[in-house]
Design a protein around this motif. Structure first.
Motif, PDB file in Angstrom:
ATOM      1  N   GLU A 170      33.201  53.451  36.239  1.00 56.76           N
ATOM      2  CA  GLU A 170      33.131  53.732  34.803  1.00 56.76           C
ATOM      3  C   GLU A 170      33.289  52.452  33.981  1.00 56.76           C
ATOM      4  OE1 GLU A 170      32.393  56.777  33.017  1.00 56.76           O
ATOM      5  OE2 GLU A 170      31.581  56.941  35.039  1.00 56.76           O
ATOM      6  N   LEU A 171      34.350  51.697  34.234  1.00 57.59           N
ATOM      7  CA  LEU A 171      34.650  50.457  33.503  1.00 57.59           C
ATOM      8  C   LEU A 171      35.337  49.474  34.434  1.00 57.59           C
ATOM      9  CD1 LEU A 171      36.214  51.977  30.258  1.00 57.59           C
ATOM     10  CD2 LEU A 171      34.044  50.755  30.370  1.00 57.59           C
ATOM     11  N   ALA A 172      35.261  48.207  34.104  1.00 60.90           N
ATOM     12  CA  ALA A 172      36.016  47.191  34.841  1.00 60.90           C
ATOM     13  C   ALA A 172      37.501  47.385  34.552  1.00 60.90           C
ATOM     14  CB  ALA A 172      35.573  45.793  34.416  1.00 60.90           C
ATOM     15  N   ASP A 173      38.328  47.106  35.555  1.00 56.90           N
ATOM     16  CA  ASP A 173      39.773  47.246  35.358  1.00 56.90           C
ATOM     17  C   ASP A 173      40.336  46.029  34.608  1.00 56.90           C
ATOM     18  OD1 ASP A 173      40.213  45.163  37.267  1.00 56.90           O
ATOM     19  OD2 ASP A 173      40.254  46.626  38.892  1.00 56.90           O
ATOM     20  N   ALA A 184      40.810  38.228  34.565  1.00 58.03           N
ATOM     21  CA  ALA A 184      40.373  37.111  35.405  1.00 58.03           C
ATOM     22  C   ALA A 184      39.124  36.448  34.839  1.00 58.03           C
ATOM     23  CB  ALA A 184      40.121  37.597  36.827  1.00 58.03           C
ATOM     24  N   LEU A 185      38.275  37.221  34.173  1.00 57.97           N
ATOM     25  CA  LEU A 185      37.033  36.692  33.615  1.00 57.97           C
ATOM     26  C   LEU A 185      37.172  36.266  32.152  1.00 57.97           C
ATOM     27  CD1 LEU A 185      34.577  39.313  35.143  1.00 57.97           C
ATOM     28  CD2 LEU A 185      34.902  36.938  35.871  1.00 57.97           C
ATOM     29  N   HIS A 201      31.232  40.378  43.400  1.00 58.88           N
ATOM     30  CA  HIS A 201      32.531  39.950  43.895  1.00 58.88           C
ATOM     31  C   HIS A 201      32.368  39.504  45.341  1.00 58.88           C
ATOM     32  CE1 HIS A 201      36.754  40.303  45.253  1.00 58.88           C
ATOM     33  NE2 HIS A 201      36.974  39.851  44.051  1.00 58.88           N
ATOM     34  N   GLY A 202      32.445  38.212  45.556  1.00 60.88           N
ATOM     35  CA  GLY A 202      32.282  37.648  46.887  1.00 60.88           C
ATOM     36  C   GLY A 202      31.876  36.203  46.762  1.00 60.88           C
ATOM     37  N   ARG A 203      31.443  35.639  47.865  1.00 65.68           N
ATOM     38  CA  ARG A 203      31.002  34.242  47.861  1.00 65.68           C
ATOM     39  C   ARG A 203      29.505  34.198  48.074  1.00 65.68           C
ATOM     40  NH1 ARG A 203      34.646  30.723  51.579  1.00 65.68           N
ATOM     41  NH2 ARG A 203      33.313  29.148  50.677  1.00 65.68           N
ATOM     42  N   PRO A 204      28.797  33.354  47.329  1.00 61.98           N
ATOM     43  CA  PRO A 204      27.357  33.220  47.539  1.00 61.98           C
ATOM     44  C   PRO A 204      27.050  32.870  48.996  1.00 61.98           C
ATOM     45  CG  PRO A 204      28.012  32.079  45.543  1.00 61.98           C
ATOM     46  CD  PRO A 204      29.286  32.500  46.247  1.00 61.98           C
ATOM     47  N   LEU A 205      25.905  33.340  49.477  1.00 63.94           N
ATOM     48  CA  LEU A 205      25.524  33.120  50.873  1.00 63.94           C
ATOM     49  C   LEU A 205      25.640  31.670  51.302  1.00 63.94           C
ATOM     50  CD1 LEU A 205      22.438  35.413  51.541  1.00 63.94           C
ATOM     51  CD2 LEU A 205      24.746  35.610  52.462  1.00 63.94           C
ATOM     52  N   GLY A 206      25.223  30.735  50.476  1.00 65.23           N
ATOM     53  CA  GLY A 206      25.251  29.319  50.824  1.00 65.23           C
ATOM     54  C   GLY A 206      26.647  28.759  50.995  1.00 65.23           C
ATOM     55  N   GLU A 207      27.669  29.487  50.512  1.00 59.55           N
ATOM     56  CA  GLU A 207      29.048  29.008  50.616  1.00 59.55           C
ATOM     57  C   GLU A 207      29.831  29.696  51.723  1.00 59.55           C
ATOM     58  OE1 GLU A 207      30.991  29.326  46.837  1.00 59.55           O
ATOM     59  OE2 GLU A 207      29.330  28.374  45.784  1.00 59.55           O
TER      60      GLU A 207
END
Length: 140
Positions: A48-51, A57-58, A71-77
């Protein structure tokens, strides 16, 4: 189609989380194979909404200002040493998407496709220009 949706909810009802997820999954299914094949472990969540923790954090004050989040790390990293870490996630925030849909009069399927592609782009570490090209490819 008038009203801006290719799929309809019953008149007078806000589009459901299931409809938003269906549009997002359809978007993913239409990606070029070189992208789609690398999304196997990415989890798609419609909330529904971000907590509050995510917003803090953003540095975002209002939950309706965040339509999606990778939410995670880009593939290249990523490294092979990260086995056992939780899967990457794409969060789509339904109420924020609906708010933007109402304010902009963009078709709902186009908006959900845009947000989904943008978050997938973060998974691949793509530039905004690359994301626009990917969005064009998934829209065909």
């Amino acid at each position: 189609m008038a009203g801006g949706m290719s799929e309809q909810e019953p008149a007078g009802y806000a589009p459901s989380p299931e409809l938003i997820e269906r549009i997002a999954r359809d978007t993913i299914a239409k990606l070029p194979p070189r992208f789609r094949d690398h999304l196997g472990d990415v989890v798609l969540l419609v909330e529904e909404l971000a907590d509050e923790e995510t917003l803090d954090a953003l540095g975002i004050e209002h939950p309706l200002d965040l339509t999606g989040l990778y939410h995670g790390r880009p593939l290249g990293e990523k490294s092979s040493m990260e086995a056992g870490s939780p899967p990457d996630r794409i969060h789509l925030y339904r109420r924020a998407i609906l708010e933007e849909w109402i304010e902009t009069d963009v078709r709902l399927d186009d908006l959900v496709r845009h947000v989904t592609i943008h978050e997938i782009g973060h998974h691949f570490g793509l530039s905004d220009e690359d994301m626009h090209a990917l969005e064009d490819a998934a829209g065909e």
